[in-house]
Design an enzyme around this catalytic site. Structure first.
Site, PDB file in Angstrom:
ATOM      1  N   ARG A  16     -41.004 -12.711  10.722  1.00  0.00           N
ATOM      2  CA  ARG A  16     -41.472 -13.246   9.440  1.00  0.00           C
ATOM      3  C   ARG A  16     -42.087 -14.641   9.606  1.00  0.00           C
ATOM      4  O   ARG A  16     -41.381 -15.606   9.963  1.00  0.00           O
ATOM      5  CB  ARG A  16     -40.267 -13.323   8.493  1.00  0.00           C
ATOM      6  CG  ARG A  16     -40.539 -13.986   7.168  1.00  0.00           C
ATOM      7  CD  ARG A  16     -41.309 -13.086   6.246  1.00  0.00           C
ATOM      8  NE  ARG A  16     -41.526 -13.704   4.951  1.00  0.00           N
ATOM      9  CZ  ARG A  16     -42.513 -13.347   4.134  1.00  0.00           C
ATOM     10  NH1 ARG A  16     -43.353 -12.381   4.483  1.00  0.00           N
ATOM     11  NH2 ARG A  16     -42.650 -13.931   2.978  1.00  0.00           N
TER      12      ARG A  16
ATOM     13  N   ARG B 165      -7.026   3.629   8.145  1.00  0.00           N
ATOM     14  CA  ARG B 165      -7.433   2.334   7.600  1.00  0.00           C
ATOM     15  C   ARG B 165      -8.249   1.520   8.602  1.00  0.00           C
ATOM     16  O   ARG B 165      -9.246   0.907   8.253  1.00  0.00           O
ATOM     17  CB  ARG B 165      -6.181   1.535   7.245  1.00  0.00           C
ATOM     18  CG  ARG B 165      -6.185   1.106   5.824  1.00  0.00           C
ATOM     19  CD  ARG B 165      -4.886   0.514   5.398  1.00  0.00           C
ATOM     20  NE  ARG B 165      -4.550   1.013   4.084  1.00  0.00           N
ATOM     21  CZ  ARG B 165      -3.327   1.136   3.624  1.00  0.00           C
ATOM     22  NH1 ARG B 165      -2.295   0.807   4.387  1.00  0.00           N
ATOM     23  NH2 ARG B 165      -3.117   1.562   2.418  1.00  0.00           N
TER      24      ARG B 165
ATOM     25  N   ASP C 271      -2.323   4.675   7.691  1.00  0.00           N
ATOM     26  CA  ASP C 271      -2.180   3.731   8.812  1.00  0.00           C
ATOM     27  C   ASP C 271      -3.161   4.077   9.939  1.00  0.00           C
ATOM     28  O   ASP C 271      -3.672   3.192  10.619  1.00  0.00           O
ATOM     29  CB  ASP C 271      -0.751   3.763   9.377  1.00  0.00           C
ATOM     30  CG  ASP C 271       0.141   2.747   8.667  1.00  0.00           C
ATOM     31  OD1 ASP C 271      -0.368   1.996   7.817  1.00  0.00           O
ATOM     32  OD2 ASP C 271       1.351   2.712   8.978  1.00  0.00           O
TER      33      ASP C 271
ATOM     34  N   GLU D 219      -4.969   8.838  -8.823  1.00  0.00           N
ATOM     35  CA  GLU D 219      -5.074   9.390 -10.182  1.00  0.00           C
ATOM     36  C   GLU D 219      -5.655   8.312 -11.084  1.00  0.00           C
ATOM     37  O   GLU D 219      -5.696   7.136 -10.708  1.00  0.00           O
ATOM     38  CB  GLU D 219      -3.684   9.820 -10.691  1.00  0.00           C
ATOM     39  CG  GLU D 219      -3.090  10.928  -9.856  1.00  0.00           C
ATOM     40  CD  GLU D 219      -1.726  11.380 -10.373  1.00  0.00           C
ATOM     41  OE1 GLU D 219      -1.302  10.931 -11.464  1.00  0.00           O
ATOM     42  OE2 GLU D 219      -1.087  12.179  -9.667  1.00  0.00           O
TER      43      GLU D 219
ATOM     44  N   TRP E 240     -11.345  10.336  -8.116  1.00  0.00           N
ATOM     45  CA  TRP E 240     -11.997   9.620  -7.019  1.00  0.00           C
ATOM     46  C   TRP E 240     -11.859  10.385  -5.702  1.00  0.00           C
ATOM     47  O   TRP E 240     -11.720   9.765  -4.655  1.00  0.00           O
ATOM     48  CB  TRP E 240     -11.406   8.210  -6.824  1.00  0.00           C
ATOM     49  CG  TRP E 240     -11.460   7.325  -8.006  1.00  0.00           C
ATOM     50  CD1 TRP E 240     -10.399   6.817  -8.680  1.00  0.00           C
ATOM     51  CD2 TRP E 240     -12.630   6.812  -8.642  1.00  0.00           C
ATOM     52  NE1 TRP E 240     -10.836   6.037  -9.720  1.00  0.00           N
ATOM     53  CE2 TRP E 240     -12.204   6.015  -9.714  1.00  0.00           C
ATOM     54  CE3 TRP E 240     -13.996   6.968  -8.418  1.00  0.00           C
ATOM     55  CZ2 TRP E 240     -13.093   5.371 -10.554  1.00  0.00           C
ATOM     56  CZ3 TRP E 240     -14.878   6.325  -9.256  1.00  0.00           C
ATOM     57  CH2 TRP E 240     -14.421   5.540 -10.306  1.00  0.00           C
TER      58      TRP E 240
ATOM     59  N   GLU F  51      -8.837   3.292   0.052  1.00  0.00           N
ATOM     60  CA  GLU F  51      -7.750   3.231   1.056  1.00  0.00           C
ATOM     61  C   GLU F  51      -7.010   1.884   0.984  1.00  0.00           C
ATOM     62  O   GLU F  51      -6.614   1.319   2.000  1.00  0.00           O
ATOM     63  CB  GLU F  51      -8.281   3.528   2.457  1.00  0.00           C
ATOM     64  CG  GLU F  51      -8.695   4.977   2.588  1.00  0.00           C
ATOM     65  CD  GLU F  51      -8.993   5.428   3.995  1.00  0.00           C
ATOM     66  OE1 GLU F  51      -8.249   5.032   4.905  1.00  0.00           O
ATOM     67  OE2 GLU F  51      -9.960   6.180   4.163  1.00  0.00           O
ATOM     68  N   GLY F  52      -6.835   1.402  -0.241  1.00  0.00           N
ATOM     69  CA  GLY F  52      -6.121   0.146  -0.463  1.00  0.00           C
ATOM     70  C   GLY F  52      -7.096  -1.006  -0.585  1.00  0.00           C
ATOM     71  O   GLY F  52      -7.753  -1.367   0.398  1.00  0.00           O
TER      72      GLY F  52
HETATM   73  C1  LIG Z   1     -16.053   5.687  -3.384  1.00  0.00           C
HETATM   74  C2  LIG Z   1     -14.578   5.935  -3.513  1.00  0.00           C
HETATM   75  C3  LIG Z   1     -13.988   6.968  -2.787  1.00  0.00           C
HETATM   76  C4  LIG Z   1     -12.621   7.231  -2.927  1.00  0.00           C
HETATM   77  N1  LIG Z   1     -12.075   8.302  -2.245  1.00  0.00           N
HETATM   78  C5  LIG Z   1     -10.775   8.622  -2.451  1.00  0.00           C
HETATM   79  C6  LIG Z   1     -10.202   9.790  -1.845  1.00  0.00           C
HETATM   80  O1  LIG Z   1     -10.861  10.517  -1.094  1.00  0.00           O
HETATM   81  N2  LIG Z   1      -8.909  10.101  -2.124  1.00  0.00           N
HETATM   82  C7  LIG Z   1      -8.142   9.334  -2.940  1.00  0.00           C
HETATM   83  O2  LIG Z   1      -6.984   9.673  -3.136  1.00  0.00           O
HETATM   84  N3  LIG Z   1      -8.641   8.210  -3.544  1.00  0.00           N
HETATM   85  C8  LIG Z   1      -9.941   7.841  -3.309  1.00  0.00           C
HETATM   86  N4  LIG Z   1     -10.474   6.722  -3.913  1.00  0.00           N
HETATM   87  C9  LIG Z   1      -9.641   5.950  -4.828  1.00  0.00           C
HETATM   88  C10 LIG Z   1      -9.258   4.591  -4.275  1.00  0.00           C
HETATM   89  O3  LIG Z   1      -8.310   4.724  -3.248  1.00  0.00           O
HETATM   90  C11 LIG Z   1      -8.779   3.739  -5.473  1.00  0.00           C
HETATM   91  O4  LIG Z   1      -9.944   3.444  -6.232  1.00  0.00           O
HETATM   92  C12 LIG Z   1      -8.086   2.464  -5.016  1.00  0.00           C
HETATM   93  O5  LIG Z   1      -6.825   2.759  -4.458  1.00  0.00           O
HETATM   94  C13 LIG Z   1      -7.895   1.489  -6.198  1.00  0.00           C
HETATM   95  O6  LIG Z   1      -7.304   2.145  -7.265  1.00  0.00           O
HETATM   96  P1  LIG Z   1      -7.959   2.015  -8.732  1.00  0.00           P
HETATM   97  O7  LIG Z   1      -9.381   2.401  -8.649  1.00  0.00           O
HETATM   98  O8  LIG Z   1      -7.095   2.775  -9.668  1.00  0.00           O
HETATM   99  O9  LIG Z   1      -7.909   0.471  -9.071  1.00  0.00           O
HETATM  100  P2  LIG Z   1      -6.634  -0.351  -9.547  1.00  0.00           P
HETATM  101  O10 LIG Z   1      -5.429   0.106  -8.810  1.00  0.00           O
HETATM  102  O11 LIG Z   1      -6.605  -0.343 -11.046  1.00  0.00           O
HETATM  103  O12 LIG Z   1      -7.010  -1.800  -9.041  1.00  0.00           O
HETATM  104  C14 LIG Z   1      -7.830  -2.703  -9.811  1.00  0.00           C
HETATM  105  C15 LIG Z   1      -7.702  -4.085  -9.202  1.00  0.00           C
HETATM  106  O13 LIG Z   1      -6.335  -4.506  -9.246  1.00  0.00           O
HETATM  107  C16 LIG Z   1      -6.010  -5.087  -8.001  1.00  0.00           C
HETATM  108  N5  LIG Z   1      -4.584  -5.015  -7.718  1.00  0.00           N
HETATM  109  C17 LIG Z   1      -3.830  -3.922  -7.512  1.00  0.00           C
HETATM  110  N6  LIG Z   1      -2.559  -4.251  -7.228  1.00  0.00           N
HETATM  111  C18 LIG Z   1      -2.509  -5.608  -7.289  1.00  0.00           C
HETATM  112  C19 LIG Z   1      -1.472  -6.561  -7.108  1.00  0.00           C
HETATM  113  N7  LIG Z   1      -0.228  -6.178  -6.823  1.00  0.00           N
HETATM  114  N8  LIG Z   1      -1.769  -7.868  -7.254  1.00  0.00           N
HETATM  115  C20 LIG Z   1      -3.034  -8.268  -7.563  1.00  0.00           C
HETATM  116  N9  LIG Z   1      -4.061  -7.406  -7.745  1.00  0.00           N
HETATM  117  C21 LIG Z   1      -3.795  -6.094  -7.602  1.00  0.00           C
HETATM  118  C22 LIG Z   1      -6.804  -4.265  -6.988  1.00  0.00           C
HETATM  119  O14 LIG Z   1      -6.921  -4.959  -5.777  1.00  0.00           O
HETATM  120  C23 LIG Z   1      -8.120  -4.137  -7.718  1.00  0.00           C
HETATM  121  O15 LIG Z   1      -8.908  -5.278  -7.480  1.00  0.00           O
HETATM  122  C24 LIG Z   1     -11.823   6.425  -3.769  1.00  0.00           C
HETATM  123  C25 LIG Z   1     -12.431   5.371  -4.477  1.00  0.00           C
HETATM  124  C26 LIG Z   1     -13.782   5.123  -4.357  1.00  0.00           C
HETATM  125  C27 LIG Z   1     -14.392   3.995  -5.149  1.00  0.00           C
END
Ligand SMILES: Cc1cc2nc3c(=O)[nH]c(=O)nc-3n(C[C@H](O)[C@H](O)[C@H](O)COP(=O)(O)OP(=O)(O)OC[C@H]3O[C@@H](n4cnc5c(N)ncnc54)[C@H](O)[C@@H]3O)c2cc1C
Length: 393
Positions: free
Chosen positions: A279, A254, A251, A140, A169, A375-376
């Site tokens: 090249r 990933r 799991d 979300e 997303w 996926e994390g």
């Molecule tokens: C191309 C694409 C396809 C996707 N497809 C899907 C899908 O099919 N289904 C679905 O459900 N989601 C999907 N996603 C969402 C994706 O899983 C999320 O973007 C991802 O989990 C990160 O969440 P966020 O974007 O809200 O970033 P945030 O959670 O806001 O993270 C921002 C930054 O904070 C960092 N961070 C987070 N926690 C910590 C911590 N404890 N300590 C230090 N740093 C931290 C993260 O590593 C990241 O660098 C997709 C995203 C993309 C870009």
């Protein structure tokens, strides 16, 4: 001649590693033949939605989606090594083909793990044949890495649930027929109050709020639920089990994100080898220079290290039947970070051509970036590994 050498590129001898059986090598060759077929070549990638639908149908017609969804809906067991080999091989050829394959698995993994026999029978054969497209809706706007912050809600009303809220997303959002949706049901605070559901695209109250464009075009959307009423029989598993189901699904898949990263990285290395040999440079070839050779040495070693982690995770799940939370997290972060750096080196070796629109290096550079996030994210994978280490005695 080993089966490995029948596959594209000079860096395929990993298929002879002991993680694999002959059926895995045969399957990888089958996927490779599919990816090179004229049916796939004829698909126009400028229409991303249309291309995705056609790729899924072609994968289904070729019988390849059984690897992603399990071959039987009674007992949909997934062989992680088949999933990883399919993704690695498809990614080598075409990022969208890899995406199309992967989403059929990720979108139905929870149904295979926790769906009722009726739900499995209704959904899995159609997704396996490529007639339906599937999606996985967990994230979300304010709940990405922090799944516990989820606010999309499902309220029990008699023998129905009523869903309200948004997910963003969502890969295949806008073109999927079936969505696995995670929503707050409130049995307990945080992750223990989430349940999983199956929602169909034509359910009243379900809509696409917004399509999202990203640097490597894939179908992606924000989806909305407004008073979306579904039968309680569409719940997967018990109330409050949704987070556990999502994590069990991730799991499995990933390690396959790691495999997709490997496919992109191997392609970058293969293209780099061809380029540096051809090249002209300083009266010789780019390949003659030691700095070039150092880059190639780093790239190949990084790829093999990442491949060992990836196929170790898949083998441990398939053969040892042990939990792979730690192993899959190690593989995912190592393979995607390595692939990013390998592809960046490839761009550098190509010089100006490396960033030219339409060049393979430019496409790979755009394709790889999101794998370090979805996926994390890498940071989250590090935390998963540390948590698993600290809880072990
Ligand atoms: C191309 C694409 C396809 C996707 N497809 C899907 C899908 O099919 N289904 C679905 O459900 N989601 C999907 N996603 C969402 C994706 O899983 C999320 O973007 C991802 O989990 C990160 O969440 P966020 O974007 O809200 O970033 P945030 O959670 O806001 O993270 C921002 C930054 O904070 C960092 N961070 C987070 N926690 C910590 C911590 N404890 N300590 C230090 N740093 C931290 C993260 O590593 C990241 O660098 C997709 C995203 C993309 C870009």
């Amino acid at each position: 001649m080993s089966m490995a050498s029948a596959l594209p590129g000079p860096t395929r001898d990993h298929l002879d590693w002991p993680f694999f059986e002959e059926r895995h090598r045969e399957f990888a060759a089958e996927v490779d033949t599919f990816a090179k077929s004229s049916a796939v070549a004829a698909i126009d990638h400028r229409d991303v939605d249309g291309a995705c639908g056609k790729l899924v149908k072609a994968l289904g017609d070729a019988g390849l989606l059984a690897a992603a969804t399990g071959s039987s809906h009674d007992e949909p067991l997934i062989d992680s090594r088949l999933v990883c080999l399919a993704r690695e091989t498809l990614a080598w050829h075409d990022g969208l083909a890899d995406f199309a394959f992967a989403m059929q698995g990720l979108g139905t993994g929870a149904i295979g793990l926790s769906g009722s026999p009726e739900l499995r029978a209704a959904v899995l054969p159609k997704v396996r044949s490529g007639d339906w497209l599937a999606a996985f809706a967990l994230s979300e706007k304010d709940a990405g890495s922090d799944v516990a912050a989820m606010s999309c809600a499902a309220r029990l009303d008699g023998d129905h649930y009523v869903l309200d809220g948004e997910k963003t997303w969502i890969s295949n959002g806008g073109i999927a027929d079936v969505y696995t949706v995670f929503a707050r049901t409130g049995e307990a605070p945080g992750t223990r109050g989430i349940s999983a559901f199956v929602v169909f695209a034509d359910d009243p109250g379900f809509s696409i709020a917004e399509r999202i464009e990203v640097i490597a075009p894939h179908p992606l959307a924000t989806i909305r639920f407004e008073n979306c009423r579904i039968s309680a029989s569409r719940r997967l598993g018990a109330p409050g089990e949704g987070f556990k189901i999502a994590m069990r699904t991730l799991d499995i898949f990933r390690a396959s994100v790691a495999a997709a990263g490997l496919g992109f990285a191997r392609r970058a290395l293969d293209e780099s080898l061809a380029h540096v040999r051809a090249r002209p440079m300083l009266g010789g070839r780019l390949a003659d220079l030691q700095l070039t050779q150092a880059a190639l040495g780093d790239m190949a070693t990084g790829i093999d290290a990442a491949a060992l982690l990836t196929y170790r995770a898949a083998w441990r799940r398939d053969v040892q039947r042990l939990p792979t939370t730690r192993e899959a997290a190690m593989a995912k972060m190592t393979a995607t970070e390595t692939a990013q750096s390998v592809i960046d080196r490839a761009v550098q070796l190509f010089g100006g051509r490396g960033v030219r629109s339409g060049e393979i290096t430019e496409k790979l550079y755009r394709e790889i970036r999101a794998l370090r996030i979805y996926e994390g994210a890498t940071e989250v994978q590090k935390l998963i590994v540390a948590r698993e280490l600290l809880k072990a005695n």
